[in-house]
Design a protein around this motif. Structure first.
Motif, PDB file in Angstrom:
ATOM      1  N   VAL A   1      -8.348   3.671  -1.997  1.00 19.43           N
ATOM      2  CA  VAL A   1      -8.449   2.858  -0.785  1.00 19.43           C
ATOM      3  C   VAL A   1      -8.446   3.754   0.448  1.00 19.43           C
ATOM      4  O   VAL A   1      -9.246   3.583   1.376  1.00 19.43           O
ATOM      5  CB  VAL A   1      -7.291   1.833  -0.702  1.00 19.43           C
ATOM      6  CG1 VAL A   1      -7.293   1.146   0.660  1.00 19.43           C
ATOM      7  CG2 VAL A   1      -7.401   0.798  -1.811  1.00 19.43           C
TER       8      VAL A   1
ATOM      9  N   TYR B   1      -9.432  -3.709  -3.682  1.00 17.22           N
ATOM     10  CA  TYR B   1      -8.031  -3.510  -4.079  1.00 17.22           C
ATOM     11  C   TYR B   1      -7.279  -4.836  -4.083  1.00 17.22           C
ATOM     12  O   TYR B   1      -6.584  -5.183  -5.047  1.00 17.22           O
ATOM     13  CB  TYR B   1      -7.395  -2.516  -3.106  1.00 17.22           C
ATOM     14  CG  TYR B   1      -5.921  -2.226  -3.339  1.00 17.22           C
ATOM     15  CD1 TYR B   1      -5.507  -1.319  -4.302  1.00 17.22           C
ATOM     16  CD2 TYR B   1      -4.951  -2.835  -2.550  1.00 17.22           C
ATOM     17  CE1 TYR B   1      -4.171  -1.034  -4.503  1.00 17.22           C
ATOM     18  CE2 TYR B   1      -3.606  -2.574  -2.732  1.00 17.22           C
ATOM     19  CZ  TYR B   1      -3.218  -1.666  -3.712  1.00 17.22           C
ATOM     20  OH  TYR B   1      -1.884  -1.396  -3.900  1.00 17.22           O
TER      21      TYR B   1
ATOM     22  N   TYR C   1     -11.421   4.172   3.074  1.00 16.68           N
ATOM     23  CA  TYR C   1     -11.153   3.845   4.474  1.00 16.68           C
ATOM     24  C   TYR C   1     -11.583   4.998   5.373  1.00 16.68           C
ATOM     25  O   TYR C   1     -12.208   4.797   6.419  1.00 16.68           O
ATOM     26  CB  TYR C   1      -9.673   3.547   4.681  1.00 16.68           C
ATOM     27  CG  TYR C   1      -9.316   3.316   6.124  1.00 16.68           C
ATOM     28  CD1 TYR C   1      -9.737   2.178   6.797  1.00 16.68           C
ATOM     29  CD2 TYR C   1      -8.568   4.254   6.834  1.00 16.68           C
ATOM     30  CE1 TYR C   1      -9.423   1.961   8.130  1.00 16.68           C
ATOM     31  CE2 TYR C   1      -8.255   4.055   8.169  1.00 16.68           C
ATOM     32  CZ  TYR C   1      -8.681   2.902   8.798  1.00 16.68           C
ATOM     33  OH  TYR C   1      -8.375   2.705  10.126  1.00 16.68           O
TER      34      TYR C   1
ATOM     35  N   LEU D   1       0.805  -1.197   0.000  1.00 10.68           N
ATOM     36  CA  LEU D   1       0.000   0.000   0.000  1.00 10.68           C
ATOM     37  C   LEU D   1       0.843   1.253   0.000  1.00 10.68           C
ATOM     38  O   LEU D   1       0.429   2.306  -0.456  1.00 10.68           O
ATOM     39  CB  LEU D   1      -0.938   0.013   1.219  1.00 10.68           C
ATOM     40  CG  LEU D   1      -2.025  -1.040   1.210  1.00 10.68           C
ATOM     41  CD1 LEU D   1      -2.815  -0.985   2.500  1.00 10.68           C
ATOM     42  CD2 LEU D   1      -2.928  -0.888   0.015  1.00 10.68           C
TER      43      LEU D   1
ATOM     44  N   MET E   1       0.664  -8.126   1.292  1.00 11.68           N
ATOM     45  CA  MET E   1      -0.288  -7.282   2.016  1.00 11.68           C
ATOM     46  C   MET E   1      -0.669  -7.915   3.346  1.00 11.68           C
ATOM     47  O   MET E   1      -0.819  -7.217   4.364  1.00 11.68           O
ATOM     48  CB  MET E   1      -1.533  -7.054   1.155  1.00 11.68           C
ATOM     49  CG  MET E   1      -1.285  -6.167  -0.059  1.00 11.68           C
ATOM     50  SD  MET E   1      -2.747  -6.020  -1.124  1.00 11.68           S
ATOM     51  CE  MET E   1      -3.850  -5.092  -0.062  1.00 11.68           C
TER      52      MET E   1
ATOM     53  N   ILE F   1     -10.056  -2.324   1.696  1.00 11.66           N
ATOM     54  CA  ILE F   1      -8.947  -3.021   1.023  1.00 11.66           C
ATOM     55  C   ILE F   1      -9.440  -4.137   0.104  1.00 11.66           C
ATOM     56  O   ILE F   1      -8.781  -4.470  -0.884  1.00 11.66           O
ATOM     57  CB  ILE F   1      -7.965  -3.590   2.076  1.00 11.66           C
ATOM     58  CG1 ILE F   1      -7.293  -2.441   2.829  1.00 11.66           C
ATOM     59  CG2 ILE F   1      -6.887  -4.468   1.424  1.00 11.66           C
ATOM     60  CD1 ILE F   1      -6.390  -2.896   3.957  1.00 11.66           C
TER      61      ILE F   1
ATOM     62  N   GLN G   1      -4.369   3.385  -4.570  1.00 12.39           N
ATOM     63  CA  GLN G   1      -4.142   3.471  -3.136  1.00 12.39           C
ATOM     64  C   GLN G   1      -4.821   4.700  -2.534  1.00 12.39           C
ATOM     65  O   GLN G   1      -5.283   4.677  -1.392  1.00 12.39           O
ATOM     66  CB  GLN G   1      -2.637   3.473  -2.854  1.00 12.39           C
ATOM     67  CG  GLN G   1      -1.992   2.122  -3.174  1.00 12.39           C
ATOM     68  CD  GLN G   1      -0.496   2.214  -3.419  1.00 12.39           C
ATOM     69  OE1 GLN G   1       0.098   3.283  -3.299  1.00 12.39           O
ATOM     70  NE2 GLN G   1       0.117   1.104  -3.774  1.00 12.39           N
TER      71      GLN G   1
END
Length: 422
Positions: free
Chosen positions: A15, A279, A19, A2, A291, A276, A12
């Motif tokens: 994401v 992704y 988030y 990430l 990850m 996530i 990213q």
């Protein structure tokens, strides 16, 4: 990874934005139980509070049944279509019409169950009115917005719905006789959120009438996830339902007072995994493993911190939130249940993120079915004699058992790794 050289790629950044939106939503999910659950316990009394919670446990199975695993399979498909700039319409309406059919079918089953058992039929209206939650969830395409990575929309809609529900509760729930209003207000909030989100989602798709040709493989995968999700919810809902059958509504009220707080804490992982998941679904097998190596220590630290708060401050938390002495005197059981915050975070890392992103649906199913079987055996054997203690110790033990199974399947060589080594 990430992070790379201190810079975020376009994916990213998406994401990170999702988030952030989900953190706001889950922050609301932490705050509201701290307000609503103690308020209902005080206003309704332990018996009526327990009855309302018992209906909610039953609705959990209904929600999972109407979802049919689309929360994972459809999200993954939408995410892949997004990466190819494709048309979402076909997969969207595959899911939509299937859920509408399931909504009717599940309601008929629910009514059959409710009127077949005196334990439920005595308060049939509570269960009937609670079904509005299922309707709202069925028409709310969370899976779609998650797949196209527009989680801020979900956040805004959920905040509106939850705020409406909370205001209605505080304005109109004044005593035990108002218990029937709780499922009504809860259903209103979910249905409003569902309608608004559905209308917004239509701008991304072209309307299609039902047709199910060429969907066998998709529904087969979804059924595997559905089976896993049912098994998963047995670990949550069956505890309260079985306890209610053997110990009564008041004891369910005590258990729910603890369990709702633990589930609120458990939800702190949800923003991470939901943000996530799309992704990770697009990444190669080695990238997924990298990850995971980044996420494991982070999730472990979050879980241990959460448990530390529950263990050291549990007495103060329970005394501050609740008035009933039957809840306060069982605070040590709350601390035992707190271990789930550690176990479930790591379980979800595999079951809600890595396994579905890697299409390891069978492994996920095996773990959750074994957990469900253990839950039912332990509860039916011990709850009649030991009541709420048996429920809480069984719940905690099963979460620990599932963590061991997750570790086993994660470390076990998969077909993906075998192909890489050939």
């Amino acid at each position: 990874m990430l992070l790379r050289k201190g810079k975020f790629s376009g994916e990213q950044k998406t994401v990170a934005k999702n988030y952030g939106a989900l953190v706001i939503l889950q922050g609301l999910n932490y705050l509201l139980p701290l307000l609503i659950i103690p308020f209902l316990e005080r206003q309704l009394g332990l018996e009526k509070f327990g009855l309302v919670m018992l209906a909610q446990y039953l609705m959990v199975f209904c929600v999972v049944s109407t979802d049919f695993g689309f929360n994972l399979t459809a999200t993954r498909e939408i995410s892949l279509i997004k990466s190819q700039n494709g048309d979402y319409s076909k997969i969207y309406f595959k899911v939509f019409w299937a859920r509408m059919i399931l909504l009717i079918f599940v309601f008929l089953i629910l009514m059959t169950v409710v009127f077949s058992f005196e334990r439920f039929s005595q308060n049939w209206a509570v269960y009937l009115l609670s079904y509005g939650v299922v309707i709202g969830q069925a028409i709310f395409p969370v899976w779609f917005f998650q797949g196209i990575e527009k989680m801020r929309l979900i956040t805004i809609i959920n905040v509106i719905a939850k705020t409406i529900f909370t205001i209605l509760l505080f304005l109109f729930i004044t005593g035990p006789d108002d218990f029937i209003k709780v499922p009504v207000f809860n259903s209103v909030g979910f249905i409003i959120a569902g309608i608004i989100s559905f209308m917004i989602s239509l701008k991304y798709v072209s309307w299609q009438w039902p047709h199910f040709k060429g969907t066998k493989e998709f529904y087969k995968e979804s059924f595997q996830v559905f089976s896993s999700n049912v098994a998963s919810q047995i670990g949550v809902a069956a505890n309260g339902l079985i306890l209610g059958f053997f110990a009564g509504d008041a004891v369910v009220g005590v258990y729910s007072a603890f369990e709702k707080l633990i589930l609120a804490a458990k939800n702190m992982y949800v923003p991470i995994y939901q943000a996530i998941y799309p992704y990770m679904s697009r990444k190669s097998w080695p990238q997924k493993k990298k990850m995971m190596m980044l996420l494991i220590p982070v999730i472990t630290l979050i879980g241990l911190t959460g448990y530390g708060v529950i263990y050291f401050f549990g007495n103060h938390i329970i005394s501050l939130l609740y008035e009933d002495t039957r809840i306060i005197e069982n605070v040590n059981l709350f601390k035992v249940l707190g271990l789930i915050v550690v176990f479930s975070g790591l379980n979800m890392l595999y079951l809600s993120l890595f396994a579905p992103a890697s299409k390891l649906y069978k492994n996920r199913l095996r773990i959750l079915v074994l957990g469900a079987i253990a839950t039912l055996i332990l509860n039916f054997y011990f709850v009649p004699s030991y009541g709420i203690k048996a429920t809480i110790y069984s719940f905690t033990f099963v979460e620990g058992l599932m963590l061991l199974l997750c570790i086993y399947f994660y470390l076990k060589k998969t077909p993906n790794e075998t192909m890489l080594n050939e």
